[in-house]
Scaffold this motif. Structure first.
Motif, PDB file in Angstrom:
ATOM      1  N   ILE A 144     110.456  12.028  39.243  1.00 56.26           N
ATOM      2  CA  ILE A 144     111.228  12.512  40.391  1.00 56.26           C
ATOM      3  C   ILE A 144     110.400  12.378  41.660  1.00 56.26           C
ATOM      4  O   ILE A 144     109.494  13.170  41.927  1.00 56.26           O
ATOM      5  N   GLY A 145     110.693  11.340  42.435  1.00 53.09           N
ATOM      6  CA  GLY A 145     110.058  11.113  43.732  1.00 53.09           C
ATOM      7  C   GLY A 145     111.118  10.688  44.724  1.00 53.09           C
ATOM      8  O   GLY A 145     112.320  10.904  44.500  1.00 53.09           O
ATOM      9  N   PRO A 146     110.717  10.070  45.828  1.00 50.21           N
ATOM     10  CA  PRO A 146     111.693   9.664  46.851  1.00 50.21           C
ATOM     11  C   PRO A 146     112.778   8.727  46.317  1.00 50.21           C
ATOM     12  O   PRO A 146     113.941   8.842  46.712  1.00 50.21           O
ATOM     13  N   ILE A 147     112.423   7.787  45.435  1.00 48.71           N
ATOM     14  CA  ILE A 147     113.426   6.875  44.895  1.00 48.71           C
ATOM     15  C   ILE A 147     114.436   7.640  44.060  1.00 48.71           C
ATOM     16  O   ILE A 147     115.654   7.453  44.196  1.00 48.71           O
ATOM     17  N   ALA A 148     113.946   8.514  43.190  1.00 52.04           N
ATOM     18  CA  ALA A 148     114.839   9.290  42.331  1.00 52.04           C
ATOM     19  C   ALA A 148     115.755  10.188  43.143  1.00 52.04           C
ATOM     20  O   ALA A 148     116.927  10.377  42.787  1.00 52.04           O
ATOM     21  N   GLU A 149     115.258  10.732  44.232  1.00 47.81           N
ATOM     22  CA  GLU A 149     116.092  11.598  45.063  1.00 47.81           C
ATOM     23  C   GLU A 149     117.262  10.817  45.661  1.00 47.81           C
ATOM     24  O   GLU A 149     118.396  11.308  45.679  1.00 47.81           O
ATOM     25  N   GLU A 150     116.981   9.609  46.163  1.00 44.39           N
ATOM     26  CA  GLU A 150     118.068   8.802  46.716  1.00 44.39           C
ATOM     27  C   GLU A 150     119.017   8.320  45.630  1.00 44.39           C
ATOM     28  O   GLU A 150     120.232   8.285  45.819  1.00 44.39           O
ATOM     29  N   LEU A 151     118.464   7.956  44.478  1.00 43.08           N
ATOM     30  CA  LEU A 151     119.290   7.501  43.367  1.00 43.08           C
ATOM     31  C   LEU A 151     120.166   8.630  42.850  1.00 43.08           C
ATOM     32  O   LEU A 151     121.342   8.416  42.533  1.00 43.08           O
ATOM     33  N   ALA A 152     119.630   9.833  42.778  1.00 44.14           N
ATOM     34  CA  ALA A 152     120.401  10.979  42.301  1.00 44.14           C
ATOM     35  C   ALA A 152     121.613  11.228  43.191  1.00 44.14           C
ATOM     36  O   ALA A 152     122.715  11.522  42.706  1.00 44.14           O
ATOM     37  N   LEU A 153     121.433  11.114  44.502  1.00 44.14           N
ATOM     38  CA  LEU A 153     122.545  11.282  45.443  1.00 44.14           C
ATOM     39  C   LEU A 153     123.644  10.272  45.169  1.00 44.14           C
ATOM     40  O   LEU A 153     124.837  10.612  45.127  1.00 44.14           O
ATOM     41  N   LEU A 160     128.494  10.933  38.129  1.00 46.82           N
ATOM     42  CA  LEU A 160     127.550  11.093  37.029  1.00 46.82           C
ATOM     43  C   LEU A 160     126.887  12.469  37.084  1.00 46.82           C
ATOM     44  O   LEU A 160     126.624  13.008  38.163  1.00 46.82           O
ATOM     45  N   ARG A 161     126.624  13.023  35.922  1.00 45.69           N
ATOM     46  CA  ARG A 161     125.805  14.239  35.820  1.00 45.69           C
ATOM     47  C   ARG A 161     124.352  13.797  35.784  1.00 45.69           C
ATOM     48  O   ARG A 161     123.966  12.951  34.984  1.00 45.69           O
ATOM     49  N   VAL A 162     123.528  14.350  36.677  1.00 49.97           N
ATOM     50  CA  VAL A 162     122.169  13.868  36.854  1.00 49.97           C
ATOM     51  C   VAL A 162     121.160  14.869  36.305  1.00 49.97           C
ATOM     52  O   VAL A 162     121.126  16.030  36.721  1.00 49.97           O
ATOM     53  N   LEU A 163     120.325  14.395  35.374  1.00 53.56           N
ATOM     54  CA  LEU A 163     119.216  15.175  34.837  1.00 53.56           C
ATOM     55  C   LEU A 163     117.911  14.483  35.224  1.00 53.56           C
ATOM     56  O   LEU A 163     117.907  13.287  35.545  1.00 53.56           O
ATOM     57  N   PRO A 173     117.334  18.471  44.789  1.00 53.98           N
ATOM     58  CA  PRO A 173     118.724  18.285  45.195  1.00 53.98           C
ATOM     59  C   PRO A 173     119.418  17.234  44.340  1.00 53.98           C
ATOM     60  O   PRO A 173     118.819  16.221  43.980  1.00 53.98           O
ATOM     61  N   HIS A 174     120.675  17.501  43.991  1.00 47.74           N
ATOM     62  CA  HIS A 174     121.564  16.582  43.276  1.00 47.74           C
ATOM     63  C   HIS A 174     121.238  16.449  41.781  1.00 47.74           C
ATOM     64  O   HIS A 174     121.830  15.627  41.093  1.00 47.74           O
ATOM     65  N   PHE A 175     120.325  17.255  41.286  1.00 48.14           N
ATOM     66  CA  PHE A 175     120.015  17.266  39.856  1.00 48.14           C
ATOM     67  C   PHE A 175     120.621  18.517  39.223  1.00 48.14           C
ATOM     68  O   PHE A 175     120.428  19.623  39.709  1.00 48.14           O
TER      69      PHE A 175
END
Length: 312
Positions: A144-153, A160-163, A173-175
């Motif tokens: 979980i870093g900047p890429i994951a945060e944007e991808l989660a959004l 999609l349900r995000v884990l 946020p968004h997880f």
């Protein structure tokens, strides 16, 4: 302070760096071989980390700062000629859009069996089958870093349900939920899609091993946008051959490019891309503000205000 901008014309325009710092000497070269002839007095190197060679840093005795334009800088850790006091910053934080889009390419293409559609198109065959949606599925982001945060959004926008899996954070946020690495197998069992984003380290090497793959659903799809060795490639090949997971979209590999007889090349449930996850047609616009900020801070003697400091 002489600055060397080394790039293959894909990531930054040395002319823009000259405009930002007209009082400095800015030299440019397409690659390390070309840079060797003009780098001897340079104190700053702007480059993609994976393009920096031991020979190059050895030819720069006055080197004080490497401004890496890539997020991953593990290549620099292997350089024997790199002095311990050289400051290093990374390009972390700019890759969210392109990495997210490649993740969706893999998820959608494998879910809808797009390679099969392309084969049918070439054969002029009209074949229809029920289409699997992303909507309502669960995606697990490992790291979980900047890429994951944007991808989660973006995943949330697709329904999609995000884990997530992270030892550094307990919420984001968004997880819907975050799991520690010690519960990776438990989290993997819940995922329809598992997207690997962790940097490579001794702790993450073969983090996705046979046990984690065995915990996945037989329909589960894995997407690797991190580094090849984060996944035990032989365990992945076996799981795919035995149809214990549904498919894999791989942008990185243990050996790059994969050898010709690597079974992954011919698997119908595998999509191979040539390490393009971080690339974009607007990379120069994405990375230039970060490069200019860090160079200005360094040249002005304000190192504490630099972003993405890894060393020094």
């Amino acid at each position: 302070m002489p600055i060397m901008v080394m790039d293959r014309g894909l990531h930054i325009d040395a002319g823009e760096v000259r405009k930002a710092f007209p009082q400095e000497t800015v030299r440019d070269a397409r690659d390390a071989a070309e840079a060797l002839g003009v780098c001897a007095d340079c104190e700053v190197l702007v480059a993609m980390a994976h393009d920096v060679t031991d020979e190059l840093v050895g030819a720069m005795p006055r080197l004080k700062y490497i401004c890496a334009m890539s997020a991953g800088t593990d290549r620099l850790d292997t350089l024997k000629n790199l002095k311990a006091d050289v400051r290093i910053t990374s390009g972390r934080g700019i890759h969210g859009p392109q990495m997210s889009e490649l993740a969706f390419l893999g998820m959608i293409a494998l879910s809808r069996e797009f390679p099969r559609m392309q084969q049918n198109q070439r054969a002029r065959r009209w074949e229809r089958w029920p289409q699997k949606l992303l909507f309502g599925k669960t995606v697990l982001l490992v790291g979980i870093g900047p890429i994951a945060e944007e991808l989660a959004l973006r995943c949330e926008a697709f329904g999609l349900r995000v884990l997530g899996v992270s030892d550094a954070r307990k919420e984001a946020p968004h997880f819907a939920a975050l799991y520690p690495r010690s519960r990776l197998k438990e989290a993997a069992a819940l995922a329809d899609f598992m997207i690997v984003l962790v940097p490579l380290s001794d702790k993450t090497r073969h983090m996705i091993d046979a046990e984690v793959l065995a915990a996945m659903k037989p329909t589960g799809i894995i997407v690797n946008l991190a580094r090849g060795p984060v996944i035990d490639e032989q365990a992945l090949i076996k799981a795919l051959q035995e149809k214990r997971i549904g498919g894999a979209a791989l942008d990185v590999f243990e050996t790059e490019p994969p050898v010709e007889d690597n079974p992954l090349w011919d698997m119908p449930n595998v999509i191979i891309t040539p390490r393009i996850g971080g690339m974009s047609d607007v990379y120069a616009q994405q990375v230039l503000p970060l490069v200019v900020h860090n160079l200005r801070c360094f040249l002005d003697g304000r190192p504490s205000e630099m972003k993405n400091i890894l060393r020094g």
